[in-house]
Design a protein around this motif. Structure first.
Motif, PDB file in Angstrom:
ATOM      1  N   LEU A  56      -8.621   0.266   0.224  1.00 52.45           N
ATOM      2  CA  LEU A  56      -7.937   1.145  -0.716  1.00 52.45           C
ATOM      3  C   LEU A  56      -7.664   2.521  -0.124  1.00 52.45           C
ATOM      4  O   LEU A  56      -6.769   3.231  -0.600  1.00 52.45           O
ATOM      5  CB  LEU A  56      -8.768   1.283  -1.994  1.00 52.45           C
ATOM      6  CG  LEU A  56      -8.845   0.033  -2.875  1.00 52.45           C
ATOM      7  CD1 LEU A  56      -9.815   0.241  -4.026  1.00 52.45           C
ATOM      8  CD2 LEU A  56      -7.467  -0.331  -3.413  1.00 52.45           C
ATOM      9  N   LEU A 111      -6.598   4.638 -10.353  1.00 49.54           N
ATOM     10  CA  LEU A 111      -7.413   3.524  -9.870  1.00 49.54           C
ATOM     11  C   LEU A 111      -8.503   3.251 -10.890  1.00 49.54           C
ATOM     12  O   LEU A 111      -9.153   4.178 -11.387  1.00 49.54           O
ATOM     13  CB  LEU A 111      -8.033   3.857  -8.511  1.00 49.54           C
ATOM     14  CG  LEU A 111      -9.015   2.828  -7.931  1.00 49.54           C
ATOM     15  CD1 LEU A 111      -8.302   1.498  -7.654  1.00 49.54           C
ATOM     16  CD2 LEU A 111      -9.646   3.375  -6.645  1.00 49.54           C
ATOM     17  N   SER A 128       0.813  -1.224   0.000  1.00 49.99           N
ATOM     18  CA  SER A 128       0.000   0.000   0.000  1.00 49.99           C
ATOM     19  C   SER A 128       0.845   1.272   0.000  1.00 49.99           C
ATOM     20  O   SER A 128       0.407   2.318  -0.496  1.00 49.99           O
ATOM     21  CB  SER A 128      -0.935   0.010   1.213  1.00 49.99           C
ATOM     22  OG  SER A 128      -0.197  -0.034   2.430  1.00 49.99           O
TER      23      SER A 128
END
Length: 541
Positions: free
Chosen positions: A302, A311, A281
């Motif tokens: 997310l 994205l 991440s």
């Protein structure tokens, strides 16, 4: 003043900028100095750089690689091919060509070998030639993998060719034994990009490809970009499990993974893959999901990807839990993280059967704080409200919807005060007349994907904003009673009126426009023809 030659770095940079190989091949003949600079450029990407050449020309590189074999290897190859393949012995090459290889694609190598065999033996590809193929394949893999010291890109492909009319594709070839890939140093250990595409249903014929993918986690630690695209059948559960575990291992073991394009037909993202992604991440900047099943809780995960710039959700099936449904019904949307850096969001091919409008609103709201670019396949009152209230500072909007209320489009545009680039998939004749009244003054570029042109209709009537460029990818003349110039006249009239700020107009190569009409407007604006529009990615580059 005597001529001062350019430094090698400058010449190399110039050569690298050539878009095709013709100029590079010319440079080979200038002198030895230029030849030594051009050869590494030509042979570092032989499987991707030669796309503009026909298959026969591209396949000639197989002769070059075979000439780099030892005499023993050449004799072995000629003997086992019953002397149908003849390779000169004791011919020392000026360059060790495999050393320069930086990109490897198994499918491109396969195609080159097949066409080389056809070219040399002067026959269509048959069972006998299949044996020769395996001989060459099994000897070139070790040559390329052992000698390439800077292999950065591995592209493993097998596509389902049932619908391919190419006779060569009656044969489906696996890669040689995977020992080849870890028996040599550095081998695959330095690759920074991995593309994996598996479309063939009968994966039992491709066990080495799957087994290689399974060992990549232990070989590769420096991958920064992964394009994973699998359409394995649900009946092939064992290989699906192998691929899933290998993919998670690859993601987990990378030191600095930046981009991931993930298409895994029918796979559920949340349970296995998402926890692995969370380990990256901090590093990931690009995530694109295609044809995945996921729960809406993935948004919470997310939100921790604070480096994310791009994205995408394409044809994803998002399952709404009962707890979260109350959030949508009450419009109790989550406050977004001020540290989030998302700039570009794709919500495409996600019609109501995949992703309901409420979830699209949630996703847009969730990632709105830094959003600069939005690619969207639906427009309605709720979506317009969310965009207007929470991401009105977007600079680029691509609207791929084919059906929407014009009033929703107008209400959206008047609230986008910072918009510079607008693309519309479809506009009707009424919209094109009045659209100019609603375009923001900041807009510089306007694009139409499908534009139906009626004769003598007003084009962007009352549009007074200083557009710098217009694109029309597919111009359709919608009348049999008038000629193309009647249809084109509204566009040419607009150009003649606004030539002082309009710098360029682009037309798709398939547009229904006569050469006479194009010549007429060239006195007023720069005209360029472009290829078809790719509205969302098939992979990252």
């Amino acid at each position: 003043m005597p001529f001062q030659p350019l430094p090698i770095e400058c010449i190399s940079h110039i050569f690298e900028s050539f878009q095709d190989n013709k100029n590079l091949y010319t440079c080979l003949l200038v002198n030895r100095f230029w030849c030594r600079i051009a050869i590494p450029i030509l042979y570092k990407t032989p499987f991707t750089r030669n796309q503009e050449r026909n298959k026969s020309q591209r396949s000639k590189i197989i002769s070059t690689y075979l000439s780099c074999l030892s005499n023993e290897e050449k004799i072995h190859l000629m003997k086992n091919s019953n002397n149908k393949i003849l390779i000169p012995l004791n011919n020392n090459q000026l360059f060790d060509y495999p050393v320069y290889l930086e990109e490897f694609c198994n499918l491109s190598l396969q195609d080159m070998i097949i066409h080389w065999i056809i070219l040399m033996i002067k026959q269509d590809f048959s069972i006998e030639q299949r044996k020769i193929f395996h001989l060459i394949n099994n000897i070139l893999y070790p040559l390329l993998i052992s000698k390439s010291k800077n292999l950065l890109y591995l592209n493993l492909i097998n596509v389902n060719s049932n619908n391919d009319n190419n006779n060569n594709n009656h044969f489906h070839f696996d890669i040689p034994d995977i020992f080849t890939f870890f028996a040599f140093t550095p081998g695959l250990t330095n690759i920074t990009r991995l593309d994996f595409k598996l479309y063939k249903n009968n994966s039992n014929l491709l066990l080495n490809i799957i087994n290689l993918f399974d060992i990549i986690p232990s070989l590769c630690k420096n991958i920064q970009l992964i394009n994973f695209n699998s359409k394995l059948s649900f009946n092939d559960n064992d290989n699906r499990i192998t691929l899933r575990k290998a993919l998670c291992g690859i993601i987990r073991n990378q030191r600095d993974l930046k981009k991931l394009y993930l298409r895994f037909k029918g796979e559920t993202l949340n349970n296995i893959i998402m926890p692995t992604l969370e380990l990256q991440s901090i590093n990931l900047t690009h995530l694109y999901f295609k044809k995945l099943r996921l729960n809406d809780d993935v948004m919470d995960s997310l939100a921790n990807f604070l480096s994310l710039k791009v994205l995408g959700f394409e044809s994803c099936y998002i399952i709404t839990t009962s707890d979260n449904q109350d959030r949508y019904d009450n419009n109790n949307l989550i406050t977004n993280n001020s540290n989030f850096q998302l700039e570009k969001l794709y919500l495409v091919e996600n019609m109501s059967r995949h992703m309901i409008s409420d979830i699209k609103c949630l996703i847009i709201r969730y990632f709105s704080i830094s959003l600069q670019e939005l690619i969207l396949d639906e427009l309605n009152f709720d979506i317009v409200k969310i965009i207007s209230n929470f991401c009105s500072k977007i600079k680029r909007l691509i609207l791929l919807a084919t059906e929407y209320e014009s009033i929703d489009l107008y209400n959206l545009l008047i609230n986008l005060k910072y918009l510079k680039n607008l693309t519309l998939w479809y506009v009707n004749d009424h919209t094109i007349k009045v659209l100019g009244n609603y375009l923001p003054n900041t807009l510089l570029h306007l694009s139409f994907i499908h534009f139906i042109c009626l004769p003598f209709n007003d084009f962007l009537k009352d549009c007074n904003i200083p557009l710098e460029s217009i694109e029309i990818f597919n111009l359709i003349m919608n009348s049999n009673n008038s000629n193309s110039s009647d249809h084109f006249k509204p566009i040419s009239d607009y150009i003649k009126i606004h030539y002082n700020h309009l710098k360029v107009i682009y037309f798709g190569k398939n547009c229904d426009i006569s050469n006479e009409d194009l010549e007429e407007i060239k006195d007023y604006v720069n005209v360029k023809l472009i290829d078809n529009y790719d509205h969302f990615p098939s992979k990252f580059n």
